[in-house]
Design an enzyme around this catalytic site. Sequence first.
Site, short mmCIF file in Angstrom:
data_model
loop_
_atom_site.label_atom_id
_atom_site.label_comp_id
_atom_site.label_asym_id
_atom_site.label_seq_id
_atom_site.Cartn_x
_atom_site.Cartn_y
_atom_site.Cartn_z
N CYS A 75 -79.93 38.65 -88.69
CA CYS A 75 -78.52 38.63 -89.10
C CYS A 75 -78.16 40.05 -89.52
O CYS A 75 -78.78 40.60 -90.43
CB CYS A 75 -78.36 37.66 -90.28
SG CYS A 75 -76.73 37.68 -91.06
N CYS A 186 -73.43 41.87 -84.19
CA CYS A 186 -73.67 40.61 -84.89
C CYS A 186 -74.44 39.72 -83.93
O CYS A 186 -74.10 39.64 -82.75
CB CYS A 186 -72.35 39.96 -85.30
SG CYS A 186 -72.53 38.28 -85.93
#
Length: 258
Positions: A75, A186
């Site tokens: 992440c 992302c």
Amino acid sequence: MDKKNRPIGFFDSGVGGLSVMKEAIRLMPNENYIYFGDSKNAPYGVKTVEEVRTLTFNAVESLLEKNVKAIVVACNTATSAAIDLVRSKYENIPIIGIEPALKLATKYNRKGNIIIMATPMTLKENKFKSLMEKYGENYDIVSLPCAKLVEFIEHGILSGEELEEYLKEKFKPYKNNDIGVVVLGCTHYPFIKETLYKVIDKDIPIIDGGLGTSQELRRRLEEKNLLNTEEKQGSITIINSNGSEKMIELSKKLIEIS
């Protein structure tokens, strides 16, 4: 259990990190994997740094309880906010983070802007500022915060008119010939790559850090003599804080497992 046979833990704010784990499975199919998606608390990119740090530590603790041999913080937002603190606390286990693939983007040597799509927090944090300091002087780098994009993907919306309109609005200020490379900053974003190509020219490279992170994971495991030596296909376990079967089904669909 032999240390080498212990699973590798992956963690993300939701289903995004599956794009990284998918690369790791391709690279090391004989390893065992446990994936923890914190969809209950997604998206992380609009939370405070302290909130993200707390959630990251909670996720790491839950993976350590599963007796993992390494952890991938798959992440970008959690990496930006917490990776250094996590590594300091858990020194005896390899912990790998993910960053926007800016270095790789510069190697394409294409005219035009390097556009980095990411969550607002990733773009605000010091780790990203360091990358900008390193490459910003020699390249035209544009930060493109996409706060809502994670929510689309968490709801299983990977295509369709609403998503296309959102992306068109984001890329409205940039003509195709102004764009050199698009960096997906992302881990959720690789899942909407095909839809993004409906908005920008197909000859514009779209890159992410999934493969590079997986290669670093392999290197770290090798370094500590933790690579699984079994020849059979490893196991994959998916856990989600959301608790719904729907999220598990979406996760399996995204990673193409039954």
